[in-house]
Enzyme design. Structure first.
Site, short mmCIF file in Angstrom:
data_model
loop_
_atom_site.label_atom_id
_atom_site.label_comp_id
_atom_site.label_asym_id
_atom_site.label_seq_id
_atom_site.Cartn_x
_atom_site.Cartn_y
_atom_site.Cartn_z
N ARG A 106 0.98 -1.13 -0.08
CA ARG A 106 -0.02 -0.08 0.00
C ARG A 106 1.00 1.25 -0.05
NH1 ARG A 106 -4.61 1.32 4.50
NH2 ARG A 106 -2.79 1.90 5.76
N THR A 110 -0.87 7.76 -0.93
CA THR A 110 -1.96 7.62 -1.64
C THR A 110 -3.12 6.60 -0.95
OG1 THR A 110 -1.45 6.05 -3.27
CG2 THR A 110 -1.06 8.39 -3.70
N ASP A 204 1.16 -1.70 12.24
CA ASP A 204 1.49 -2.21 10.99
C ASP A 204 1.77 -3.83 11.16
OD1 ASP A 204 2.99 -3.24 8.74
OD2 ASP A 204 3.05 -1.23 8.17
N ASP A 207 4.83 -5.33 9.75
CA ASP A 207 6.11 -4.79 10.39
C ASP A 207 6.39 -5.66 11.81
OD1 ASP A 207 7.38 -3.28 8.54
OD2 ASP A 207 6.28 -1.43 9.23
C1 PRP Z 1 -1.16 -3.89 4.78
C2 PRP Z 1 -2.24 -5.04 4.98
C3 PRP Z 1 -2.94 -5.18 4.20
C4 PRP Z 1 -3.36 -3.78 3.55
C5 PRP Z 1 -4.59 -3.26 4.21
O1 PRP Z 1 -0.25 -4.40 3.96
O2 PRP Z 1 -1.35 -6.61 5.44
O3 PRP Z 1 -2.51 -5.75 2.81
O4 PRP Z 1 -2.13 -2.91 4.30
O5 PRP Z 1 -4.68 -2.01 3.77
P1 PRP Z 1 -5.98 -1.60 2.87
O6 PRP Z 1 -7.24 -2.27 3.19
O7 PRP Z 1 -6.05 -0.09 2.91
O8 PRP Z 1 -5.51 -1.99 1.40
P2 PRP Z 1 1.00 -3.28 3.56
O9 PRP Z 1 0.63 -2.61 2.50
O10 PRP Z 1 1.28 -2.62 5.02
O11 PRP Z 1 2.07 -4.31 3.08
P3 PRP Z 1 2.74 -5.44 4.05
O12 PRP Z 1 2.15 -6.53 4.23
O13 PRP Z 1 4.10 -5.72 3.27
O14 PRP Z 1 3.55 -4.79 5.17
N1 URA Z 2 -2.21 -2.21 7.27
C1 URA Z 2 -1.76 -2.56 8.48
O1 URA Z 2 -0.85 -3.08 8.65
N2 URA Z 2 -2.36 -1.85 9.71
C2 URA Z 2 -3.45 -0.97 9.49
O2 URA Z 2 -4.08 -0.43 10.49
C3 URA Z 2 -3.85 -0.85 8.25
C4 URA Z 2 -3.26 -1.06 7.27
#
Ligand code: PRP
Ligand code: URA
Length: 213
Positions: A106, A110, A204, A207
């Site tokens: 994400r 944006t 997150d 993370d």
């Molecule tokens: C996080 C989470 C989802 C997304 C949710 O991933 O694991 O995939 O955000 O957000 P949304 O519903 O607004 O799309 P992230 O993009 O942080 O990637 P990661 O899992 O690699 O940390």
């Molecule tokens: N992705 C995450 O990992 N945490 C949030 O709260 C939203 C998106």
């Protein structure tokens, strides 16, 4: 919000584990274990309507009619990275399921999701698909993942979405885009903050799972 296709798993053990998971002092090891344990409960609910067929079994004592799972084979599709934390939990219930991966991140400004990886079992369109990602925030990642699967021939009716924490915005967005997809979540939170994070949420997820804070 359509309550018919939204399943909030509010078992006391799940609520207890969610409280531990939200705690900012939980380290990666505990966080991973809790995500895994909660996923088992979420997957238990999401597999409740699997079709059964009658079979004949010979016990050491007699012959009897029993029920066994039939129908479509399963596939688990984690959205990378955080979805990986839910794979083991669902495979512990259905060890023969195949696993496909969708890589997505994400954009922090944006909040738009971007796909960077897609690898599915070759017969994915014939399977019951469980898309897994701990967080359903704006819903952008979940919707893009479903779109990518549908481009590969998977029908929306054969997809279920499993998460740990969801925000009302994400649930509504996914339901609006794909009304037939059932959503299974261990917690439905209050809202998103101005950075697109779920409140109260757990931060997150990727993370925290992988120690990349
Ligand atoms: C996080 C989470 C989802 C997304 C949710 O991933 O694991 O995939 O955000 O957000 P949304 O519903 O607004 O799309 P992230 O993009 O942080 O990637 P990661 O899992 O690699 O940390
Ligand atoms: N992705 C995450 O990992 N945490 C949030 O709260 C939203 C998106």
């Amino acid at each position: 919000m359509n309550k018919e296709t939204l399943h909030v798993i509010d078992h006391p053990l799940v609520q207890h584990k969610i409280a531990l998971l939200r705690d900012k002092n939980a380290g990666s090891k505990d966080f991973r274990e809790l995500v895994n344990e909660i996923t088992v409960f979420v997957a238990y609910e999401a597999t409740r309507d699997l079709p059964l067929e009658e079979v004949t079994i010979e016990t050491p004592i007699t012959t009897c009619k029993q029920k066994m799972i039939t129908g479509r084979k399963m596939a688990v599709v984690p959205i990378l990275r955080a979805g990986l934390g839910m794979v083991e939990g669902i495979l512990s219930l259905s060890p023969a399921a195949k696993v496909g991966h969708i890589g997505m991140y994400r954009d922090e400004e944006t909040l738009e999701p971007h796909e960077y990886f897609f690898k599915m079992p070759s017969d994915i369109e014939e399977r019951q698909v469980f898309v897994v990602d701990p967080m359903l925030a704006t819903g952008g990642s979940a919707i893009l993942a479903v779109e990518a699967l549908m481009k590969r021939g998977v029908k929306a009716k054969d997809i279920k979405f499993l998460c740990i924490v969801s925000a009302p915005d994400g649930v509504e967005a996914l339901q609006k885009a794909y009304p037939e997809i059932h959503i299974y979540t261990a917690a439905l939170d209050e809202k998103l903050n101005e950075n697109g994070y779920i409140v109260p949420g757990l931060g997150d997820a990727g993370d925290r799972l992988f120690g990349t804070l």
